[in-house]
Structure formats: C-alpha cells, structure tokens
Design a protein around this motif. Structure first.
Motif, PDB file in Angstrom:
ATOM      1  N   GLY A 176       0.566  -1.244  -0.428  1.00  0.00           N
ATOM      2  CA  GLY A 176       0.146   0.154  -0.225  1.00  0.00           C
ATOM      3  C   GLY A 176       0.781   0.995  -0.155  1.00  0.00           C
ATOM      4  O   GLY A 176       0.538   1.777  -0.196  1.00  0.00           O
ATOM      5  N   SER A 177       2.358   1.550   0.115  1.00  0.00           N
ATOM      6  CA  SER A 177       3.058   2.362   0.110  1.00  0.00           C
ATOM      7  C   SER A 177       3.737   2.654  -1.137  1.00  0.00           C
ATOM      8  O   SER A 177       4.718   3.392  -0.963  1.00  0.00           O
ATOM      9  CB  SER A 177       3.807   2.722   1.561  1.00  0.00           C
ATOM     10  N   ALA A 178       3.758   1.696  -1.607  1.00  0.00           N
ATOM     11  CA  ALA A 178       4.097   1.597  -3.351  1.00  0.00           C
ATOM     12  C   ALA A 178       3.479   2.831  -4.073  1.00  0.00           C
ATOM     13  O   ALA A 178       2.091   3.375  -3.902  1.00  0.00           O
ATOM     14  CB  ALA A 178       4.024   0.019  -4.050  1.00  0.00           C
ATOM     15  N   HIS A 179       4.600   3.167  -5.003  1.00  0.00           N
ATOM     16  CA  HIS A 179       3.360   4.823  -5.746  1.00  0.00           C
ATOM     17  C   HIS A 179       3.024   3.669  -6.897  1.00  0.00           C
ATOM     18  O   HIS A 179       3.536   2.653  -7.635  1.00  0.00           O
ATOM     19  CB  HIS A 179       4.297   5.298  -6.031  1.00  0.00           C
ATOM     20  N   ALA A 180       1.821   3.655  -7.238  1.00  0.00           N
ATOM     21  CA  ALA A 180       0.643   3.874  -8.202  1.00  0.00           C
ATOM     22  C   ALA A 180       0.789   3.868  -9.183  1.00  0.00           C
ATOM     23  O   ALA A 180       0.173   5.640  -9.315  1.00  0.00           O
ATOM     24  CB  ALA A 180      -0.514   3.133  -7.608  1.00  0.00           C
ATOM     25  N   PHE A 181       1.139   3.875 -10.483  1.00  0.00           N
ATOM     26  CA  PHE A 181       1.170   4.435 -11.539  1.00  0.00           C
ATOM     27  C   PHE A 181       0.320   3.669 -13.017  1.00  0.00           C
ATOM     28  O   PHE A 181       0.469   3.501 -13.150  1.00  0.00           O
ATOM     29  CB  PHE A 181       2.500   5.016 -12.693  1.00  0.00           C
ATOM     30  N   PRO A 182      -1.545   4.624 -13.339  1.00  0.00           N
ATOM     31  CA  PRO A 182      -1.889   4.274 -13.839  1.00  0.00           C
ATOM     32  C   PRO A 182      -1.281   4.008 -15.778  1.00  0.00           C
ATOM     33  O   PRO A 182      -0.573   5.296 -16.144  1.00  0.00           O
ATOM     34  CB  PRO A 182      -3.116   4.594 -13.673  1.00  0.00           C
TER      35      PRO A 182
END
Length: 88
Positions: free
Chosen positions: A40-46
C-alpha cells in the motif's frame, strides 16, 4: 520425473488463501534497493494497466493489467511478498 512432484493444482488452496486477503498490507521486498514496505505504500502509476513502483528507488515492483474478467499480474521487481495467512 521426481515421484514427489505434483502439478500446480495441488496448491489451489494455498493460492486461494494467500491471494484472498488485503494485499495492500503484504510486505514486498524490492529487488533493486532491498526496501521492505507494505504494498500500500508503493507508488501506483496508471496507464494500459497499473505499475506499482518502490517508494524508495522507483523500481517497478508489480504490474497489473485487467481486461474484462481476466487479470495479468507480474512481479518483475518484487523479490518476495510476505502475507498473513491462517494457521497451518
């Protein structure tokens, strides 16, 4: 062939148990920098799908592509994923 070998169907219950929980609390370890953090702390890139990147070094940890009723999940940069499971 090794007589103790089974096919992948033998782990159906284990896979269901491991992937049924809240994966944002799973601890991923980055292959690049070794950081251990909840997913949940990872950075998410759509984009065409989602790419989860390490919050410390920006290395791609997990890729997820979804189309209709199927999903493709890759773990190109997560060395391990630690999840909580019930008693064995």
């Amino acid at each position: 062939m090794d007589e103790t070998m089974l096919d992948g169907n033998a782990v159906a219950g284990l896979l269901g148990e491991v992937f049924a929980g809240d994966m944002t609390t799973a601890i991923g370890r980055c292959a690049q920098c070794g950081a251990r953090e909840p997913m949940g702390s990872a950075h998410a890139f759509p984009g065409a799908g989602m790419v989860l990147r390490c919050a410390h070094c920006d290395h791609a940890l997990v890729t997820i592509v979804r189309a209709e009723a199927r999903a493709w999940i890759g773990f190109p940069g997560a060395v391990t994923m630690e999840v909580s499971v019930g008693p064995s």
